[in-house]
Design a protein around this motif. Structure first.
Motif: not given
Length: 453
Positions: A401-405, A409-410, A434-438
């Protein structure tokens, strides 16, 4: 003023199921080129002979596109990241053309209309294949000099009959290089109106001539090909150059310059012309008649149909055996069609897929590292007695979760995205996704949130 080269990263639209990432280069010479990721030139559009370049611009799509329609070449269709990058490209292109005293003509159109009318390399290739099939099919229905009547043919054939060949396409049809002497001279002889293109009728006349024409007519065109300066006579130097080309076409053993000259001296002597340095057509005809048998093997390999210069009987046999498939290629099977679509999808999206794999592998590794630590290491024995393996699952999910959050933001840092686009680094990062990846990162985070609960 001097125009420096300008590069922009785009997607080249090849057909409805395939695009590829390329870098478009403008200048510094009078050309527009496409370059792959390795820096290799994929295509170069020469603008020396054109005074104006036509560009179609799509006006109804969130994926801005343009179509470049160069003179005597197939179209180039490009898709840009955004309207800003397209506008900048058009501005640079117009400045480049003005620097070379050329104009840019822009036409606004709809995307679907643009793509439907685009003369891509694939469409051009299919039309040329139809061009050659129709030419060979007509060869045995016409006599030398006879014209095909338009009322006797279908609309598709009329479209083909209005197609013309460039020197490069003509060379490819012969299986030779465009800059070879033979191609240049042959093209000049076939191009009777000297417009830089070979029309269907001009090509058909040539095929009929070499397959069904008289020997005298064939020798006449060979003589004209040898007569580089067009003064009505050929000297030994001109004959030497053309003979070397014919030897290369016949794919015989390579001959040195001295050997070719000795052969020509022998030909002159055998024909009783050793005292002459130049030949008129009658002299050339007399000399070639002495060597008719030796030159039978010399011909043109034109799209699978061997055409000898002097032997009419073997031409008829070969051309009769040249089969023309009147049926279109069969539709591929459903599974094969889906497989091709899958391969095309992987090819078009290979960069985002690689980054997704890196993301998921990293996420799983972080989860497993924490899970193993809290499941087996001795310092967490008391926690395992109290909470069981739930503590291992919770800690592993928390690490992921820490990695995903952090990535959530990035991927929304727009200013950072803009800065990266200005750097060469951006061609290695799929910023357009980047939107799809988000969204994918958010769903992954949601999964681990539920897992930890």
């Amino acid at each position: 003023f001097h125009f420096n080269s300008y590069y922009v990263d785009v997607r080249e639209w090849l057909h409805h199921n395939h695009k590829r990432y390329v870098k478009v280069k403008i200048g510094p010479d009078q050309s527009v080129s496409t370059v792959n990721r390795k820096g290799e030139t994929l295509r170069k559009i020469n603008l020396h002979e054109t005074s104006s370049l036509l560009v179609e611009v799509s006006q109804d799509s969130n994926k801005p596109m343009i179509l470049l329609r160069p003179l005597r070449d197939h179209d180039l269709v490009l898709q840009f990241d955004n309207n800003g990058s397209r506008k900048k490209f058009l501005t640079k292109l117009e400045s480049f053309l003005l620097n070379h005293k050329k104009t840019l003509e822009i036409i606004h159109t709809y995307r679907d209309v643009m793509l439907a009318n685009a003369e891509t390399k694939e469409k051009r290739q299919k039309r040329l294949e139809h061009f050659f099939r129709e030419a060979y099919a007509l060869t045995f229905g016409l006599k030398p000099g006879e014209k095909r009547k338009f009322e006797d043919v279908s609309n598709d054939v009329i479209m083909v009959m209005r197609t013309s060949l460039s020197k490069k396409e003509f060379a490819e049809a012969l299986g030779m290089k465009p800059d070879s002497l033979f191609v240049k001279q042959m093209f000049s002889c076939v191009d009777k109106d000297h417009d830089g293109r070979i029309s269907f009728q001009e090509f058909l006349d040539t095929v009929v001539l070499f397959t069904r024409g008289k020997t005298d007519s064939k020798l006449r065109i060979i003589f004209d090909m040898c007569d580089h300066d067009g003064n009505g006579v050929i000297d030994k130097n001109e004959l030497t150059k053309m003979l070397r080309s014919l030897v290369d076409i016949a794919k015989t053993n390579s001959m040195s310059e001295n050997e070719v000259m000795q052969l020509i001296e022998g030909m002159f002597a055998s024909a009783g012309l050793e005292d002459k340095d130049e030949l008129i057509y009658d002299d050339f005809k007399h000399m070639m008649s002495e060597y008719r048998g030796d030159l039978i093997a010399i011909g043109l390999d034109c799209k699978g149909a061997k055409q000898n210069f002097l032997d009419t009987s073997t031409n008829i046999a070969r051309m009769t055996s040249f089969q023309i498939n009147p049926y279109p290629d069969p539709e591929p099977m459903f599974i094969l069609k889906k497989w091709n679509q899958f391969i095309t999808y992987l090819e078009e999206n290979r960069q985002p897929i690689v980054y997704l794999l890196i993301f998921f592998v990293t996420t799983i590794v972080l989860f497993l590292e924490r899970f193993i630590t809290y499941s087996h290491l001795s310092e967490h024995t008391d926690l395992r007695h109290v909470m069981g393996y739930g503590i291992a699952v919770t800690r592993g999910s928390a690490a992921s979760l820490s990695f995903c959050y952090s990535l959530l933001l990035l991927t929304m840092c727009r200013n950072l995205m803009t800065k990266i686009r200005e750097l060469p680094l951006h061609q290695y990062i799929p910023l357009d996704s980047h939107v799809q990846f988000h969204k994918i990162v958010a769903l992954t985070g949601l999964f681990f949130t539920g897992n930890s609960v």
